[in-house]
Design a protein around this motif. Sequence first.
Motif, PDB file in Angstrom:
ATOM      1  N   LEU A 177      12.850   5.096  -0.196  1.00 54.57           N
ATOM      2  CA  LEU A 177      12.618   5.435  -1.604  1.00 54.57           C
ATOM      3  C   LEU A 177      12.661   4.221  -2.534  1.00 54.57           C
ATOM      4  N   VAL A 178      13.432   3.196  -2.176  1.00 58.23           N
ATOM      5  CA  VAL A 178      13.599   2.034  -3.070  1.00 58.23           C
ATOM      6  C   VAL A 178      12.961   0.774  -2.489  1.00 58.23           C
ATOM      7  N   LEU A 179      13.346   0.414  -1.262  1.00 59.77           N
ATOM      8  CA  LEU A 179      12.848  -0.838  -0.687  1.00 59.77           C
ATOM      9  C   LEU A 179      11.361  -0.786  -0.354  1.00 59.77           C
ATOM     10  N   ALA A 180      10.902   0.341   0.157  1.00 60.53           N
ATOM     11  CA  ALA A 180       9.487   0.428   0.559  1.00 60.53           C
ATOM     12  C   ALA A 180       8.540   0.134  -0.613  1.00 60.53           C
ATOM     13  N   PRO A 181       8.725   0.736  -1.802  1.00 59.12           N
ATOM     14  CA  PRO A 181       7.839   0.368  -2.922  1.00 59.12           C
ATOM     15  C   PRO A 181       7.939  -1.107  -3.309  1.00 59.12           C
ATOM     16  N   LEU A 182       9.168  -1.677  -3.248  1.00 58.76           N
ATOM     17  CA  LEU A 182       9.321  -3.101  -3.579  1.00 58.76           C
ATOM     18  C   LEU A 182       8.578  -3.973  -2.568  1.00 58.76           C
ATOM     19  N   PHE A 183       8.708  -3.646  -1.300  1.00 52.63           N
ATOM     20  CA  PHE A 183       8.027  -4.413  -0.261  1.00 52.63           C
ATOM     21  C   PHE A 183       6.509  -4.223  -0.364  1.00 52.63           C
ATOM     22  N   ALA A 184       6.085  -3.017  -0.716  1.00 52.61           N
ATOM     23  CA  ALA A 184       4.649  -2.764  -0.866  1.00 52.61           C
ATOM     24  C   ALA A 184       4.075  -3.610  -1.997  1.00 52.61           C
ATOM     25  N   PHE A 185       4.797  -3.707  -3.092  1.00 55.79           N
ATOM     26  CA  PHE A 185       4.341  -4.530  -4.217  1.00 55.79           C
ATOM     27  C   PHE A 185       4.281  -5.999  -3.814  1.00 55.79           C
TER      28      PHE A 185
END
Length: 266
Positions: A177-185
Amino acid sequence: MSFHPRRALAVFWKDFLDLRKNPSLLLAMAALPLVLVVVPVVVVWTYTRNPDDSNLRVVALFYDPTLPLNANAGRFLVERTLLDWFGMFLVMPVFVPILVSSQSVAGERERRTLEPLLASPVTAMELVAGKSLASLVPAVLISWVAFLLLCIGVDVVGWPLGQGLLMPNALWTFGVLVLAPLFAFFGNGVAVLISARVAEARTAQQLSALVVLPLVGLVAGQVAGVLNAGPVYYAVQGAVVLLLDVALLWASVRLLDRERLLSRWG
């Protein structure tokens, strides 16, 4: 600099439609999540089909020599596998945006659609927002669907171990929920920058893909027992990626400025 959400959404929708017309790219986007779901499920099944195997305890003691005699070695190895695989799972939200964003500028130029796009009134910020959404939305959705399938698969094959469900746990939920969007960006930002500097989308894709190597190296260190990763480690990793995301956003807006692109490719 002005920002009109409708223009950014128009860029997003244009890139999204282009994505649907590229079956080879869609196949590549589906292949990695499939591997990242199937492999850990098979490993967990291997550990749970015979949890009393004495060889499991030998392997468990390699990771934790202080493991109590009455501890379930199969359960320990399953939890260890899920912890180590968490780092590998984060490769997916980095890699999927790279596949899409590497087409963002170099691909537009190859298709001869860059000039009409630059001739439109869209600003650099709107261009970055639209193209980022076109890669972030599929990447995050794929990560969430893969996570759901992973939870179901692990809990089904790990059910004989007892003591409730193995997934989802707090670390994985935080990560998805948190790290995946950051890594995707992060993956998107790197691919956009490289795509704006090279002439071919394939070159941008190959160069951008190199950023996943450090992540794979860290996971290899975990599996080898050299690196002991836990919640604090991933929290620090997330904070570092957040700072990198801010820097990449600033650089992308500057690099995708219409005047800069026209002077470079004109």
